[in-house]
Structures are given as structure tokens and as C-alpha cells.
Design an enzyme around this catalytic site. Structure first.
Site, PDB file in Angstrom:
ATOM      1  CG  LEU A 166     -36.362 -58.798  -0.620  1.00  0.00           C
ATOM      2  CD1 LEU A 166     -35.060 -59.362  -1.158  1.00  0.00           C
ATOM      3  CD2 LEU A 166     -37.245 -58.490  -1.859  1.00  0.00           C
ATOM      4  CG  ASP A 167     -42.302 -62.099   1.320  1.00  0.00           C
ATOM      5  OD1 ASP A 167     -42.758 -61.280   1.997  1.00  0.00           O
ATOM      6  OD2 ASP A 167     -43.128 -62.606   0.300  1.00  0.00           O
ATOM      7  CE  LYS A 168     -36.890 -68.171   7.777  1.00  0.00           C
ATOM      8  NZ  LYS A 168     -37.334 -68.709   9.036  1.00  0.00           N
ATOM      9  NE  ARG A 269     -45.176 -66.114  -0.969  1.00  0.00           N
ATOM     10  CZ  ARG A 269     -44.958 -66.201   0.417  1.00  0.00           C
ATOM     11  NH1 ARG A 269     -44.426 -65.343   0.925  1.00  0.00           N
ATOM     12  NH2 ARG A 269     -45.493 -67.391   0.816  1.00  0.00           N
TER      13      ARG A 269
END
Length: 384
Positions: A166-168, A269
Site C-alpha cells: 500500500l502507498d505510504k 489515484r
């Protein structure tokens, strides 16, 4: 080994004394030609037999230092600095495997890691990753899920293994394998697209189509070093996402469910920004327009709400992850009720509208948004 006391303008540190004690800590002075390079690059130049894994381990355990301070492989070094390097490691016998060094975690780190666990069985863990915590390390990223996995070994069991990311700044459900067999099984599920994930997001504005699919290819954006993606019709990889509007607050923002059918970097995104509705708090892809006023947090509002995947021992893992505080407060502040959200039917992917129509709609929408923004920028520069 004696320290290298040569001038900083020397092209490279002096070579090791062949008669020096191999157990002695080594010191080197950074030469002029190495000024400004990364520390890992220095090792490639001057100690090429030292692997990156070894350098990273020395850094992680505090044995690698620059002018007395702890250093990481990605740090830039300067001419004249003193590098403290541990003694070389003895070569392994033929066929032997290196022993994995277990990271020594504090009680606070162990408690923090275990508090993330929302599902645990002999083959898998599901974590509810908080926003702001990276999944894996990188330059100047020392705290991450991968570095906390030793806390989740529990009774000296094998170290858990990451199987996706997962992205930060994205929170939510993160699957971790507890055995090598499970890791291989889950990796196949993700590559074969049988694993299903549902995300919740707040997006800017209200999509004109309330239940739609974005089918736009994605590639790395040139000039960003791979740190940013963009829609690329010619060179992009096929990328497909579904969205559904759960509720909206006037024309200001919408609460949406998202389901990625492919697993490209930053896919959701990029896709939401491409159709003119960037995720709230995602300045990277939405710019200043991604931040709302009125007490709405500036953190990114993207949460991996649910994950469903077949289990290596039969049956399924199907877990939901509670929202982080900033996201739940934003929903409450906008008057949204959690009871309004019904999860996607994950059994089958519903047939999308024809691809050509979807692309045409997305292009037209993105073009109109760009025109509006250009008009806004020109307007800010005029005076009455």
C-alpha cells in the site's frame, strides 16, 4: 586496519593492509572524487565485494557510521568525512545459506506492530496499516511495515513476508504471509487477479456517472524517476478500475467505493485524477485543488477497506479494516453515514461499458478540467 588519513583530494581511500587483523573495524576518509555520492555507491567503488544487503544490515544495526553518526545506504557523503566500516564478513561455506539476523525491536515497536493485526491464522495475517507508515523502506525511510515484521513472528515462528503493498499515505488492509508456501500462493492470487480489494475514498466533486469504470493505460511519467505515474495511451500498461458513488456533499465532494481490477502503481489515484475527481489530500496527482477547506484533513483520504482472497488451506480470507481517525472525522463532518456504504459484489467483475466510450468520456472530462484550471490561473493574474 589503520585509518586512511590521506587528503580529501585523494582520488580514493587507501587499500586495506593485507596483514591487518580481519576482525578490526575499518576507517576510511572520503576522497575528493567521491564528494556528493551516495554511500552505497562508495561501497560499489571501493569495497565491491561487500553486498548491498550487508551494507544495509550494517546501517540498520548502527555499525555503519559517517563522522560518528549512524548512516544509511542512501546518505550522501562529502570529501573529508570519516567512514567507520565493520570488519568484512567471513565467506560462507559452499552451499550454506546466510542466517537471517533478527531485528531487535523495542517493546513499543512490538506493541505498535501487533496492534495493527486484524486477522491472524497459521498461514496469514491481515494488518490495518495506518496512514503515514511506508510498507517498505527506501531512502530516508527507516520506519516501515517490513522492518516491523519480526514483531509478528510470535513464538519464534518464521518471519512473515509481504505479498503486496500500500502507498505510504494509504491506510487499510494489508495481507502478510506467515509461511513460504502461503507467500507463493498469495503472490499467484495477486498476479492472477483472483484477489479482490475494495477501497474507500473521498474525491473532489461529483462524477457525472455514479457507477462507472475507468479503463486507461498507465506508465511512469518521464522526468520523475519513476516516482509519479500518468495516463499514457501509447506506452502505458492496461489499467482498469471501477468506482461507485456512495454519497456526495453537494457538488463539493463525494464518498466513493473503488475496486482495482489491475494492480498498477498509484492506479486509483491516477484514474480518479484523470477523470477530474482527484482523491482528497492527494496533492501529487490533484495539485492544490485536492485539498478542501472547512476542517477537512489535508491527509490523503484513501483507505483499503476490504480484502478477499482464497486461503492456502481452503476457504477464504475476507477482512475489513476500520477507517483511520482523520477519514472517519471527515465523513462525520460532511454528514455521511457509514451505514450508507454497501460493499461491492466481489464474486464477479461486472461488464463495463464499451472501452471506446469510456476512454472518450475520460478524455473529454480531463480536457474540460484542464481548460478550467488554465482559466483559473489566467484569472488570478488579472486585475480589475
Amino acid at each position: 586496519m589503520s585509518a586512511d588519513t590521506s587528503s580529501p583530494k585523494s582520488p580514493s581511500p587507501k587499500k586495506a593492509d593485507a596483514k591487518a587483523d580481519p576482525k578490526e573495524v575499518r576507517q576510511f576518509t572520503v576522497g575528493y572524487d567521491d564528494d556528493g555520492i551516495r554511500l552505497d555507491r562508495w561501497f560499489k567503488r571501493h569495497l565491491p565485494d561487500t553486498s548491498f544487503t550487508t551494507v544495509a544490515k550494517w546501517a540498520r544495526t548502527g555499525q555503519l557510521r559517517v563522522d560518528g553518526s549512524r548512516a544509511t545506504p542512501g546518505d550522501r557523503i562529502a570529501a573529508g568525512q570519516i567512514l567507520r566500516v565493520p570488519p568484512p564478513e567471513a565467506p560462507l561455506p559452499p552451499g550454506a545459506k546466510p542466517e537471517r539476523e533478527r531485528v531487535q525491536l523495542s517493546d513499543e515497536q512490538i506493541a505498535y506492530a501487533r496492534a495493527m493485526v486484524v486477522h491472524r491464522d497459521p498461514q496469514a495475517l491481515v494488518l490495518n496499516k495506518p496512514p503515514g507508515l511506508a510498507t517498505q523502506g527506501g531512502t530516508k525511510t527507516t520506519t516501515h511495515v517490513d522492518g516491523l515484521l519480526d514483531a509478528l513472528s510470535y513464538d519464534d515462528e518464521g518471519r512473515p513476508k509481504l505479498v503486496h503493498r500500500l502507498d505510504k499515505d494509504t491506510s487499510g488492509a494489508l495481507l502478510v504471509a506467515r509461511t513460504s508456501r502461503a507467500a507463493a500462493f498469495f503472490a499467484k492470487a495477486f498476479s492472477g487477479r483472483t484477489a479482490r480489494k475494495v477501497y474507500w475514498a473521498l474525491v473532489v466533486g461529483v462524477p457525472s456517472i455514479e457507477d462507472g469504470t475507468v479503463d486507461l493505460p498507465i506508465a511512469k511519467q518521464p522526468g520523475t524517476g519513476g516516482e509519479k505515474m500518468h495516463v499514457d495511451e501509447e506506452n502505458g500498461l492496461p489499467s482498469r478500475s471501477r468506482y461507485r458513488v456512495i454519497e456526495h456533499a453537494g457538488n463539493r465532494t463525494s464518498w466513493v467505493e473503488l475496486q482495482p481490477f489491475t494492480g498498477r502503481t498509484h492506479q486509483l489515484r491516477v484514474h480518479m485524477a484523470a477523470i477530474g475527481h482527484p482523491i482528497v489530500g492527494d496533492g501529487k496527482y490533484g495539485g492544490p485543488a485536492a485539498f478542501l477547506t472547512g476542517g477537512i484533513s489535508r491527509k490523503m483520504h484513501l483507505h483499503a477497506r476490504r480484502i478477499r482472497v482464497d486461503h492456502p488451506d481452503g476457504g477464504r480470507i475476507d477482512v475489513t479494516a476500520e477507517l483511520p481517525t482523520h477519514f472517519s472525522e471527515s465523513l462525520a463532518g460532511l454528514g455521511f453515514e457509514l451505514s450508507a456504504a454497501d460493499a461491492f459484489d466481489l464474486e464477479e467483475e461486472k461488464g463495463p461499458p464499451p472501452k471506446a466510450i469510456l476512454k472518450q468520456r475520460a478524455k473529454a472530462h480531463a480536457k474540460s478540467v484542464r481548460k478550467e484550471r488554465r482559466g483559473e490561473r489566467r484569472g488570478r493574474g488579472t486585475r480589475e
